[in-house]
Every structure is written in C-alpha cells, then in structure tokens.
Design an enzyme around this catalytic site. Structure first.
Site, PDB file in Angstrom:
ATOM      1  N   CYS A  50      -0.185  48.871 -11.891  1.00  0.00           N
ATOM      2  CA  CYS A  50       0.448  50.014 -12.556  1.00  0.00           C
ATOM      3  C   CYS A  50       0.419  49.863 -14.087  1.00  0.00           C
ATOM      4  O   CYS A  50       0.604  50.828 -14.814  1.00  0.00           O
ATOM      5  CB  CYS A  50       1.863  50.228 -12.047  1.00  0.00           C
ATOM      6  SG  CYS A  50       2.857  48.770 -12.067  1.00  0.00           S
ATOM      7  N   ARG A  52      -2.224  48.122 -15.790  1.00  0.00           N
ATOM      8  CA  ARG A  52      -3.568  47.888 -16.349  1.00  0.00           C
ATOM      9  C   ARG A  52      -4.686  48.216 -15.352  1.00  0.00           C
ATOM     10  O   ARG A  52      -4.485  48.111 -14.126  1.00  0.00           O
ATOM     11  CB  ARG A  52      -3.709  46.430 -16.793  1.00  0.00           C
ATOM     12  CG  ARG A  52      -3.606  45.397 -15.667  1.00  0.00           C
ATOM     13  CD  ARG A  52      -3.540  43.983 -16.191  1.00  0.00           C
ATOM     14  NE  ARG A  52      -2.289  43.768 -16.921  1.00  0.00           N
ATOM     15  CZ  ARG A  52      -2.214  43.610 -18.238  1.00  0.00           C
ATOM     16  NH1 ARG A  52      -3.304  43.617 -18.964  1.00  0.00           N
ATOM     17  NH2 ARG A  52      -1.050  43.422 -18.826  1.00  0.00           N
ATOM     18  N   HIS A  96      -7.499  36.185 -22.404  1.00  0.00           N
ATOM     19  CA  HIS A  96      -6.770  37.336 -21.875  1.00  0.00           C
ATOM     20  C   HIS A  96      -6.476  37.166 -20.386  1.00  0.00           C
ATOM     21  O   HIS A  96      -5.348  37.364 -19.937  1.00  0.00           O
ATOM     22  CB  HIS A  96      -7.598  38.608 -22.125  1.00  0.00           C
ATOM     23  CG  HIS A  96      -6.980  39.843 -21.563  1.00  0.00           C
ATOM     24  ND1 HIS A  96      -5.895  40.468 -22.155  1.00  0.00           N
ATOM     25  CD2 HIS A  96      -7.269  40.568 -20.444  1.00  0.00           C
ATOM     26  CE1 HIS A  96      -5.552  41.523 -21.431  1.00  0.00           C
ATOM     27  NE2 HIS A  96      -6.369  41.604 -20.386  1.00  0.00           N
ATOM     28  N   GLU A 111       6.888  38.021 -15.304  1.00  0.00           N
ATOM     29  CA  GLU A 111       7.011  38.517 -13.919  1.00  0.00           C
ATOM     30  C   GLU A 111       5.907  37.875 -13.065  1.00  0.00           C
ATOM     31  O   GLU A 111       4.814  37.567 -13.563  1.00  0.00           O
ATOM     32  CB  GLU A 111       6.982  40.056 -13.895  1.00  0.00           C
ATOM     33  CG  GLU A 111       5.736  40.698 -14.454  1.00  0.00           C
ATOM     34  CD  GLU A 111       4.751  41.072 -13.387  1.00  0.00           C
ATOM     35  OE1 GLU A 111       5.057  40.887 -12.220  1.00  0.00           O
ATOM     36  OE2 GLU A 111       3.650  41.529 -13.741  1.00  0.00           O
ATOM     37  N   ALA A 187      28.812  56.297  -5.083  1.00  0.00           N
ATOM     38  CA  ALA A 187      27.403  56.167  -4.699  1.00  0.00           C
ATOM     39  C   ALA A 187      26.453  56.565  -5.827  1.00  0.00           C
ATOM     40  O   ALA A 187      25.658  57.490  -5.688  1.00  0.00           O
ATOM     41  CB  ALA A 187      27.147  57.000  -3.438  1.00  0.00           C
TER      42      ALA A 187
END
Lengths: 352, 277
Positions: A50, A52, A96, A111, A187
């Site tokens: 999402c 790259r 990279h 992440e 909620a």
C-alpha cells in the site's frame, strides 16, 4: 549488467497517485510476465504494497528509464505522474532494498509487515523464473540485513498507535488477556479499534454498553462480544479487568467515590481503565486508587510518540549496519560479476 | 570413600567457593543491569547460567565445609549467611520457569551478592571436625528456618519488582524496562507463593526448635515468634483481602528488612554478651 530500482512510494507520491500503480498480489504473475518480456530486462522482482510499487531490475541497458517502463506495464502514464517516479542506480538500489526490508523506508518506521511482503514478492518472482544470480544474491542479503537490524536494534520495539499501546499496557498488567473481562463503554470508533486489538491478542470476554442499545448490539456483533444495557454497566464492575470508555458524556461518569466500594471486593486484582473520551469519562482521582491504572488519550499518545522517537533515533544506528552490508554486497559484485558488469560499472563499484 | 576423595580434591581454602559464587552473582547483576540500561536485548539465559554457576560454587562450599566439620555447615554466622544465599537461589530455581526466565534473576543476583559479601566480611572458624554430638532437631530447626529466610528474601525481591512496576504505571510514562519486567499480576502471584512457602518452612523450623535439647535462649524465641507473627499477619490480610497488592509487596520488604535486622541484632547482642562474659 546494471541493477536499478524503479518505483513510486509514499515518500514521492500521495495515495491518490500511488493507487493507480498498485498491483494486487493475485495480479503479480501477470505483471511479472509483462516485465520479463521487456527486452532490456534480465532479472526482475516486483514489490507492491500500500506504500510502494517498485521494480528491482537487472538490465544490460544502462539508460533504462522509469517512464517508458511504467508505460509498458501500466499503460499510459499521466503527464504529472512522471515527477513522482524514481530511478535508483546500483549502490542506491542495494541500500534502498536493505532499508525497505529493515522497515526503515516504511511510513511507520520499524513496522515488521514489510519484511514478509518483500519475501512474498521475491518468492513469486523466483516461482516464475524472473530472478537470476544477481537478484537472488541481493534479496537473500536483504533478508539477512532485515533480520540483523530487527534482532540487534530497538527499531521494532514498542507500539506506535493508541490502540496497540493500550493493549501492550494491558498485557504488562494481566499477563494473559484470555482470562480478562473487558467492557467497552460507549461504542466509538477508537474503542472499537482498541477492542479489536485486545481480541487479536486473546481477550475473549468482552461486553459492550452504550446509551443506544442498538449501536451496542451492532458493535457486539462485529466484535463477537455481548451487548448490555447502559444502566447495567456499573453492576459488571466487580469482576471487570479492563474498561475502555469513550462515551460522549459532558462530565466524568466514573469517580473515586463511586469506585471505592467496588474495589473493596477485589483487593488484589488490578483494574485497567482506558479513557478515550474527550471530555474525559473518568475523574483524575480514580488513578490514585490502589490497583487502578487510568490511561487517557494524552498519556497513550505520549507513549506512542516516545516510541516513535526512539525508533527514529535507532534508525540512525541502523544506517551504519546497512552501509556495511552494502559494502559487502559491492565486494561480491566486483568478485563475481565483474565480467558482466562492464568496466564502467566495475570502476563505479570500486570507487564507491 | 568416593565422597572423601571428592572433598579432598575440592578442599583448600573453601571460602574461595563463596568468593567465586559472589563473583558470578555480581557478574549476573552487572550483565543484566547493563542490558537494561542500554536497551540491549537481554538474554535471560545468560543471567540464568551465571546464577547457576554461582549456585554450583555455593553447593560445593557447603559440601566441602559440611564434610570437613562433620555436620550441616550452619554453625556460625558466616555459614548461616552462605546457607541463606544458597536457599534463596535454590528457591529461585524452584519457583517455576515463568518467573525464573524473567528478570527475577537480575534482581535476585544483587541480593545474593550482598548477603555473600556480608558473609565474607564476617570472621570464620577454623575447619576442623566438631567433637560434640550432632542434634538432628537443632540441624532441622536451623536449616528449615534459613531456607524459609531464602524464600522471604525472594518474596522481598518480587515485592520490590511489583512496586517498581506499579510506580511505572502510576507515573503514566512507563519506560522500556517496564515492558521487559514481568506483568504485575504475575509478580503478585509470585510474591504470594513465596510468602506461603517461606511461612510453611518457618513454621516447620520453629516447631522443630521445641525438640532441641539445649538451653533455651528466650530472646531468640521471642524474636522468632515476632517474625512468624508478622508474616502470618501479612498472609492473613491477603487471604481475607484486607490489603491491596501494593501493601502486601511493601510489607514483604519491611518484614524481610526486620528479619535481617533481628539477625544482625541477635549477633551483636550475642557478641556483646560473650565479650562481657
């Protein structure tokens, strides 16, 4: 032979532009087949997430450019899109890819999901026979670097979202969330996300109380929990472990005075309250009670921000490790691919 | 015959084993302290190995000393402290893998080191067999009581860790160490379990004391009953849910400090009496 990385990422383009170049996992074989058919390409791996879309390419053409390649694969590229595409040369590509596999190029630094995504992209390319000696070596090295960075640096430590910080704290209080009784009061969207985070880590007994019982019932159905009437929530407190509160009440609905009698019956069991409401649902004096820990939005966000800062600081240390690994890969290239690199590339490698 | 040979092999200045054990525990403490402070991933196994080596050294000392004097080596304050540290580490190993592999080891090591360094600062007797007959009741009384002290020492460590974790949560800014220590509910369970084990052992130790055929030192009896009552009171309060986990942890530390204070107090009074005598 030359190694390039052509792509578009969250650092160069907005989501609106990126989504036009996204490739679903199921469509990878089709796109990889198109890439292999490009005459200038010898080896290729296509990575699309999402954040790259990148082609790692080995080519004999030193002048291979991003724009025509993207046009070959995605059809007509809009005039404004070209400025968002990037093209990296050999050493930049190696660095990279190592940074991508280590999570340093991710939107949320550190992440871990990206490592698996790179691995799947590589495996798909191998399956279709799109890789060769150079990309095989490069990606194996990237996986080694990714593991090295994650295991020896604090880049992945801690949580960076309010929901996951709350869940981490809950685990440090209760050990096993599967034995915890959780109540969602109000909620709202954030409480729903937090409840889902708790559920993902094992919480099973979840109750939802809301002023509108219908809304509570909907959330209960979504999270596989049980809805209770709003006026019954106080009665559930005796054996409650975690309370996630996000009502729209204009004043505190839970005070030390109200809670103290209940606490006497549950002396050595802690109570963790996650107050996500603005204005707050829980009076500040509740946090001073023995065995009660109240975390509001500010305190959870402060922990998330601190973790993010730590990860950014750690990213600088990771850079040193990555540069060392880039050097090692360059050395391998010079020793093993000097004949195919051509004199100019070899000189560049030695110089760099 | 085999034991004689082994003891001869290990004999020499047997206090060297205590020195070796202290070094292992200090290294375990320094290693885990460095890992915690630098954010370096802590391999709990390394701490466990160092503590295991220290425990082996202490066991060797107790074996060699016991063989030399012909009885359980708890005949003076030096030996009592060494036995206490050994008991504490023994209980640490027996407490269960959940707690053992956590940072409890990192916190156990400094307490064991302090006890051993204190022991080494005390005068020791010459190693020669004691001629008087061994009273098994006295040996049972002393050893059960000292092992109970080991359990209480570990309860004190778990209590300290609980208070540290609780403080981190209350400040709303838990640091990275917070996420690497055991959860507070696990520490509450560990603390409670250790208090019960210690209390049961102390009860057995004090009960066997009634059968000892020696002149009764009423000061020791009175202090022992006070310690037993304090721990009994803490457990009663916990059983009846009269006290929050934070207070149980606090009293575990206070009670163990009281126990150590009484230990040193009795030693001081005994020495003063012998000097005056």
């Amino acid at each position: 032979m030359n190694i390039f990385c052509f792509g578009i990422s969250h650092q160069t383009a907005s989501l609106e532009i990126r989504e036009r170049f996204a490739v679903a996992h199921s469509a990878l074989p089709e796109f990889l087949t198109k890439l292999i058919r490009v005459p200038a390409i010898g080896e290729v791996v296509l990575l699309s997430t999402c954040n790259r879309t990148e082609f790692y390419v080995v080519s004999h053409d030193a002048h291979l450019a991003a724009e025509p390649l993207f046009e070959d694969i995605f059809g007509k590229v809009r005039p404004g899109d070209c400025q968002h595409l990037f093209r990296l040369s050999l050493v930049q590509t190696v660095r990279h890819l190592f940074r991508v596999a280590s999570g340093l190029e991710s939107m949320v630094v550190g992440e871990t999901e990206i490592f698996g995504q790179v691995k799947r992209a590589y495996e798909e390319a191998v399956r279709l026979g799109a890789t060769g000696k150079i990309l095989n070596r490069l990606f194996q090295k990237a996986f080694h670097v990714g593991k090295l960075v994650r295991s020896s640096m604090a880049i992945t430590r801690g949580s960076v979202s309010v929901g996951s910080v709350a869940v981490d704290l809950a685990e440090q209080i209760f050990s096993h969330l599967s034995e915890c009784k959780v109540m969602i009061l109000g909620a709202g969207e954030t409480s729903e996300k937090t409840a889902k985070c708790l559920q993902a880590r094992g919480a099973q007994q979840i109750f939802v109380a809301n002023r509108s019982f219908e809304r509570a019932a909907i959330l209960a159905e979504q999270t596989g929990s049980r809805a209770i009437r709003f006026n019954e929530w106080a009665a559930e407190f005796e054996d409650l472990d975690i309370l996630i509160s996000s009502t729209s009440a204009p004043h505190a609905i839970l005070t030390a005075e109200k809670l103290q009698p209940v606490l006497r019956t549950r002396r050595d069991r802690p109570l963790f309250i996650i107050d996500l409401a603005v204005p707050r649902d829980v009076a500040p004096d509740v946090h001073h009670l023995d065995g009660v820990f109240v975390y509001d939005l500010d305190s959870l966000q402060a922990i998330a921000a601190q973790t993010l800062q730590t990860r950014k600081d750690e990213a600088e240390r990771c850079e040193e490790v990555i540069l060392k690994q880039v050097d090692e890969f360059q050395l391998w290239m010079v020793r093993n691919c000097a004949a195919t690199l051509g004199s100019t590339q070899s000189e560049v490698l030695r110089f760099e | 015959m085999h034991l004689d040979f082994l003891a001869t092999l290990l004999v020499g200045p047997d206090r060297i084993w205590v020195g070796a054990a202290s070094t292992c525990f200090i290294l375990a403490f320094v290693y885990s302290g460095f890992a915690l402070a630098s954010g370096w991933p802590l391999a709990a196994r390394n701490t466990l190995i160092l503590i295991g080596l220290g425990f082996t050294a202490l066991t060797t000392f107790l074996f060699v000393r016991g063989h030399a004097i012909g009885r359980c080596p708890i005949t003076n304050y030096f030996e009592l402290l060494v036995f206490m540290a050994w008991s504490m580490v023994l209980i640490y190993f027996g407490i269960g893998s959940t707690y053992r592999m956590s940072l409890l080891g990192a916190f156990t090591a400094p307490v064991a080191s302090i006890i051993l360094v204190s022991a080494l600062s005390l005068p020791d007797r010459s190693i020669a067999p004691i001629k008087t007959a061994v009273d098994p009741w006295l040996e049972a009384h002393t050893s059960f009581s000292i092992v109970a002290c080991g359990a209480f020492a570990l309860a004190c460590v778990a209590g300290g860790m609980y208070l540290f974790q609780e403080r981190q949560l209350k400040t709303l800014k838990p640091g990275s160490i917070f996420f690497r220590l055991p959860p507070i509910t696990a520490l509450t369970v560990a603390n409670s379990r250790l208090l019960w084990v210690g209390f049961a052992l102390l009860t057995v130790g004090l009960s066997t004391g009634f059968f000892v055929k020696a002149e009764v030192d009423w000061r020791k009896v009175a202090w022992s009953i006070i310690v037993w009552s304090v721990y009994g009171g803490i457990l009663f309060a916990r059983l009846r849910r009269r006290m929050a986990a934070r207070w149980i942890a606090t009293f575990s530390i206070i009670a163990f400090s009281l126990l150590l204070g009484i230990f040193w107090g009795i030693r001081f009074i005994s020495e003063s009496s012998s000097v005056q005598g």
